[in-house]
Design an enzyme around this catalytic site. Structure first.
Site, PDB file in Angstrom:
ATOM      1  N   GLY A  46       0.832  -1.196   0.000  1.00  0.00           N
ATOM      2  CA  GLY A  46       0.000   0.000   0.000  1.00  0.00           C
ATOM      3  C   GLY A  46       0.864   1.242   0.000  1.00  0.00           C
ATOM      4  O   GLY A  46       1.990   1.230   0.523  1.00  0.00           O
ATOM      5  N   GLN A  51       3.232   9.875   1.000  1.00  0.00           N
ATOM      6  CA  GLN A  51       4.499   9.144   1.068  1.00  0.00           C
ATOM      7  C   GLN A  51       5.386   9.409  -0.135  1.00  0.00           C
ATOM      8  O   GLN A  51       6.566   9.042  -0.125  1.00  0.00           O
ATOM      9  CB  GLN A  51       4.237   7.632   1.183  1.00  0.00           C
ATOM     10  CG  GLN A  51       3.579   7.233   2.493  1.00  0.00           C
ATOM     11  CD  GLN A  51       3.402   5.738   2.574  1.00  0.00           C
ATOM     12  OE1 GLN A  51       2.420   5.207   2.074  1.00  0.00           O
ATOM     13  NE2 GLN A  51       4.365   5.033   3.156  1.00  0.00           N
ATOM     14  N   CYS A  99       6.008   0.155   7.498  1.00  0.00           N
ATOM     15  CA  CYS A  99       5.629   1.296   6.666  1.00  0.00           C
ATOM     16  C   CYS A  99       6.818   1.681   5.801  1.00  0.00           C
ATOM     17  O   CYS A  99       7.944   1.780   6.302  1.00  0.00           O
ATOM     18  CB  CYS A  99       5.220   2.471   7.553  1.00  0.00           C
ATOM     19  SG  CYS A  99       4.731   3.925   6.614  1.00  0.00           S
ATOM     20  N   LEU A 100       6.570   1.910   4.522  1.00  0.00           N
ATOM     21  CA  LEU A 100       7.658   2.276   3.614  1.00  0.00           C
ATOM     22  C   LEU A 100       8.313   3.591   4.026  1.00  0.00           C
ATOM     23  O   LEU A 100       9.468   3.842   3.674  1.00  0.00           O
ATOM     24  CB  LEU A 100       7.132   2.390   2.184  1.00  0.00           C
ATOM     25  CG  LEU A 100       6.653   1.075   1.547  1.00  0.00           C
ATOM     26  CD1 LEU A 100       5.972   1.341   0.216  1.00  0.00           C
ATOM     27  CD2 LEU A 100       7.815   0.098   1.379  1.00  0.00           C
ATOM     28  N   HIS A 141      -4.509   1.699   7.386  1.00  0.00           N
ATOM     29  CA  HIS A 141      -3.170   2.289   7.464  1.00  0.00           C
ATOM     30  C   HIS A 141      -3.013   3.406   6.420  1.00  0.00           C
ATOM     31  O   HIS A 141      -2.498   4.486   6.726  1.00  0.00           O
ATOM     32  CB  HIS A 141      -2.143   1.163   7.251  1.00  0.00           C
ATOM     33  CG  HIS A 141      -0.713   1.574   7.266  1.00  0.00           C
ATOM     34  ND1 HIS A 141       0.194   1.106   8.196  1.00  0.00           N
ATOM     35  CD2 HIS A 141       0.001   2.399   6.435  1.00  0.00           C
ATOM     36  CE1 HIS A 141       1.390   1.639   7.940  1.00  0.00           C
ATOM     37  NE2 HIS A 141       1.312   2.413   6.879  1.00  0.00           N
ATOM     38  N   GLU A 142      -3.498   3.155   5.198  1.00  0.00           N
ATOM     39  CA  GLU A 142      -3.324   4.147   4.124  1.00  0.00           C
ATOM     40  C   GLU A 142      -4.183   5.389   4.358  1.00  0.00           C
ATOM     41  O   GLU A 142      -3.725   6.519   4.119  1.00  0.00           O
ATOM     42  CB  GLU A 142      -3.638   3.539   2.753  1.00  0.00           C
ATOM     43  CG  GLU A 142      -2.758   2.378   2.335  1.00  0.00           C
ATOM     44  CD  GLU A 142      -1.285   2.602   2.549  1.00  0.00           C
ATOM     45  OE1 GLU A 142      -0.821   3.744   2.446  1.00  0.00           O
ATOM     46  OE2 GLU A 142      -0.587   1.622   2.854  1.00  0.00           O
ATOM     47  N   HIS A 145      -2.614   7.669   6.710  1.00  0.00           N
ATOM     48  CA  HIS A 145      -1.561   8.509   6.114  1.00  0.00           C
ATOM     49  C   HIS A 145      -2.136   9.833   5.605  1.00  0.00           C
ATOM     50  O   HIS A 145      -1.479  10.873   5.677  1.00  0.00           O
ATOM     51  CB  HIS A 145      -0.894   7.802   4.932  1.00  0.00           C
ATOM     52  CG  HIS A 145       0.278   6.948   5.303  1.00  0.00           C
ATOM     53  ND1 HIS A 145       1.403   7.445   5.916  1.00  0.00           N
ATOM     54  CD2 HIS A 145       0.517   5.620   5.129  1.00  0.00           C
ATOM     55  CE1 HIS A 145       2.274   6.469   6.102  1.00  0.00           C
ATOM     56  NE2 HIS A 145       1.764   5.340   5.635  1.00  0.00           N
TER      57      HIS A 145
HETATM   58 CO    CO Z   1       2.684   3.498   5.731  1.00  0.00          CO
END
Ligand code: CO
Length: 174
Positions: A46, A51, A99-100, A141-142, A145
């Site tokens: 995701g 991000q 998380c990226l 989660h997304e 963000h």
């Molecule tokens: Co994340």
């Protein structure tokens, strides 16, 4: 198509409330396609526009639920503009997230077991997705963000796994 640069904490864009998308043009389509490329390259399951340093309400998710009979998993791609979580289940479950934008860390987070995601596609057409389990977790989660919330804000525990096989953890990173 192009890869976008992923930003990391403490970049302030990750803490901003992202703006709703109001114009569904080619520029938005290109952003979505580039986000999909970036997600696959990472790799992750995701990615939210903040991000990649773009404070707009756009997410991409690609995930396939493993079948119990061990058949090959075919991931499904979801791209949602202006997503909202509606009907989060009262029932919750704990899971370990990465998380990226927070490389090297994971945390245990309690999430609703199922949700409905309401939003629009790249052309502005309304859409709804029902999700449960890990897919429901990724959507929560997304969407967090887009509101400047990171999993580390919600986690009951956060830790740095010592040894990682290549790609082992990032495969679950969102
Ligand atoms: Co994340």
């Amino acid at each position: 198509m192009a890869l976008l640069e992923i930003v990391y904490v403490p970049n302030p864009v990750l803490r901003a409330k992202a703006k709703p998308v109001t114009i569904f043009d080619d520029e938005l389509s290109v952003l979505i396609d580039n986000m999909v490329d970036t997600l696959r390259d990472a790799p992750g399951v995701g990615l939210a526009a903040p991000q990649v340093n773009i404070s707009q309400r756009v997410i991409v998710v690609e995930y396939g639920e493993p079948e119990e009979d061990g058949q090959e998993v075919i991931p499904k791609l979801y791209t949602v503009v202006n997503p909202e979580i509606i009907k989060p289940s009262r029932e919750t479950e704990f899971g370990i997230e990465g998380c990226l934008s927070i490389p090297g860390f994971v945390g245990e987070v309690e999430r609703s077991s199922s949700v409905t995601v309401r939003g629009q596609n790249r052309h502005g057409k309304p859409l709804r997705i029902k999700a449960k389990g890990w897919l429901a977790r990724i959507f929560q989660h997304e969407v967090d963000h887009l509101n400047g919330v990171l999993f580390t804000d919600l986690a009951t525990q956060i830790w740095q796994p010592e040894e990682l096989e290549d790609g082992e953890l990032t495969g679950d990173s969102v």
